[in-house]
Scaffold this motif. Sequence first.
Motif, PDB file in Angstrom:
ATOM      1  N   LEU A   1       0.699  -1.115  -0.033  1.00  0.00           N
ATOM      2  CA  LEU A   1       0.028  -0.118  -0.007  1.00  0.00           C
ATOM      3  C   LEU A   1       0.964   1.423   0.065  1.00  0.00           C
ATOM      4  O   LEU A   1       0.399   2.215  -0.595  1.00  0.00           O
ATOM      5  CB  LEU A   1      -0.955   0.050   0.927  1.00  0.00           C
TER       6      LEU A   1
ATOM      7  N   PRO B   1      -0.615   3.143  -3.395  1.00  0.00           N
ATOM      8  CA  PRO B   1      -1.853   3.631  -2.807  1.00  0.00           C
ATOM      9  C   PRO B   1      -2.887   3.428  -3.479  1.00  0.00           C
ATOM     10  O   PRO B   1      -4.141   3.514  -3.027  1.00  0.00           O
ATOM     11  CB  PRO B   1      -1.346   5.083  -2.142  1.00  0.00           C
TER      12      PRO B   1
ATOM     13  N   CYS C   1      -5.835   1.286  -2.765  1.00  0.00           N
ATOM     14  CA  CYS C   1      -6.457   1.445  -1.586  1.00  0.00           C
ATOM     15  C   CYS C   1      -8.178   1.274  -2.071  1.00  0.00           C
ATOM     16  O   CYS C   1      -8.942   0.561  -1.376  1.00  0.00           O
ATOM     17  CB  CYS C   1      -6.449   2.854  -1.156  1.00  0.00           C
ATOM     18  N   GLN C   2      -8.420   1.714  -3.362  1.00  0.00           N
ATOM     19  CA  GLN C   2      -9.912   1.722  -3.534  1.00  0.00           C
ATOM     20  C   GLN C   2     -10.341   0.112  -3.681  1.00  0.00           C
ATOM     21  O   GLN C   2     -11.538  -0.400  -3.346  1.00  0.00           O
ATOM     22  CB  GLN C   2     -10.004   2.238  -5.041  1.00  0.00           C
TER      23      GLN C   2
ATOM     24  N   PHE D   1      -9.015  -2.260  -2.238  1.00  0.00           N
ATOM     25  CA  PHE D   1      -9.080  -3.042  -0.764  1.00  0.00           C
ATOM     26  C   PHE D   1     -10.309  -2.372  -0.110  1.00  0.00           C
ATOM     27  O   PHE D   1     -11.012  -3.322   0.502  1.00  0.00           O
ATOM     28  CB  PHE D   1      -7.759  -2.305   0.065  1.00  0.00           C
ATOM     29  N   GLN D   2     -10.724  -1.463  -0.359  1.00  0.00           N
ATOM     30  CA  GLN D   2     -12.076  -0.828   0.104  1.00  0.00           C
ATOM     31  C   GLN D   2     -13.245  -1.498  -0.077  1.00  0.00           C
ATOM     32  O   GLN D   2     -14.215  -1.996   0.592  1.00  0.00           O
ATOM     33  CB  GLN D   2     -12.161   0.930   0.051  1.00  0.00           C
TER      34      GLN D   2
ATOM     35  N   CYS E   1     -11.048  -1.999   5.584  1.00  0.00           N
ATOM     36  CA  CYS E   1     -10.611  -1.286   6.853  1.00  0.00           C
ATOM     37  C   CYS E   1     -11.551  -1.803   8.090  1.00  0.00           C
ATOM     38  O   CYS E   1     -10.891  -2.152   8.963  1.00  0.00           O
ATOM     39  CB  CYS E   1     -11.250   0.270   6.619  1.00  0.00           C
TER      40      CYS E   1
ATOM     41  N   ALA F   1      -0.883   0.652   7.712  1.00  0.00           N
ATOM     42  CA  ALA F   1      -1.512   0.240   6.367  1.00  0.00           C
ATOM     43  C   ALA F   1      -3.062   1.164   6.511  1.00  0.00           C
ATOM     44  O   ALA F   1      -3.612   1.295   5.580  1.00  0.00           O
ATOM     45  CB  ALA F   1      -1.767  -1.118   6.425  1.00  0.00           C
TER      46      ALA F   1
ATOM     47  N   ILE G   1      -2.878   4.657   5.614  1.00  0.00           N
ATOM     48  CA  ILE G   1      -2.978   4.598   3.945  1.00  0.00           C
ATOM     49  C   ILE G   1      -4.180   4.540   3.641  1.00  0.00           C
ATOM     50  O   ILE G   1      -4.471   5.466   2.618  1.00  0.00           O
ATOM     51  CB  ILE G   1      -1.633   3.770   3.452  1.00  0.00           C
ATOM     52  N   LEU G   2      -4.773   3.705   4.011  1.00  0.00           N
ATOM     53  CA  LEU G   2      -6.272   3.420   3.341  1.00  0.00           C
ATOM     54  C   LEU G   2      -7.095   4.374   3.787  1.00  0.00           C
ATOM     55  O   LEU G   2      -7.720   4.792   2.616  1.00  0.00           O
ATOM     56  CB  LEU G   2      -6.720   1.916   3.983  1.00  0.00           C
TER      57      LEU G   2
ATOM     58  N   GLN H   1      -6.148   7.640   1.596  1.00  0.00           N
ATOM     59  CA  GLN H   1      -6.375   7.249   0.107  1.00  0.00           C
ATOM     60  C   GLN H   1      -7.976   7.379  -0.099  1.00  0.00           C
ATOM     61  O   GLN H   1      -8.495   7.783  -1.245  1.00  0.00           O
ATOM     62  CB  GLN H   1      -5.784   6.141  -0.515  1.00  0.00           C
ATOM     63  N   VAL H   2      -8.826   6.701   0.783  1.00  0.00           N
ATOM     64  CA  VAL H   2     -10.137   6.544   0.371  1.00  0.00           C
ATOM     65  C   VAL H   2     -11.002   7.550   0.867  1.00  0.00           C
ATOM     66  O   VAL H   2     -11.908   8.040   0.183  1.00  0.00           O
ATOM     67  CB  VAL H   2     -10.784   5.113   1.064  1.00  0.00           C
TER      68      VAL H   2
END
Length: 156
Positions: A79, A83, A86-87, A89-90, A95, A141, A144-145, A148-149
């Motif tokens: 990440l 980065p 992150c989208q 991951f979301q 999260c 992490a 970062i999430l 970015q999100v």
Amino acid sequence: NIFTQQPSYFSDLDETLPTVLQVFNNILRKCGLQCEGASAEPQKLEEKVNVTPGNMPLQELKDIVLYLCDTCTTLWAFLDVFPLACQTFQKHEFCYRLASFYELAIPELESAIKKRHYEDNSVFADLWRRISHSRKKMIEAFHILINQVCLQPILE
């Protein structure tokens, strides 16, 4: 980076994320902890549920802490250098899942490490260093999430 050269890697990442989430579920299962909604797998009847980080064999505790440390460091590094992932991951509620895992597992693992009696104090020092590093990388992490999100879209 490779994702700009090959945009279809985003779909590969999307398909891979359930496996990453399964890593955290596996750790919870090995520690005898449950995570609501984390797994659709039924529990095997012969599976013993009374194993906890506090009463598992030392080698098993070491393996879990090493596995967690490696996973968290790799996740954070990915990440950190990419980065834009992150989208993706979301989309998998990462999260929420990471926070739930942290809340369930980290206090149990830290407590087990502190309360255990060690023949060699360097084993305690190593386990404590690795669980602390894991905790730090999970938090980084998560930052970062969230950045970015949630925060970057507001700033842009």
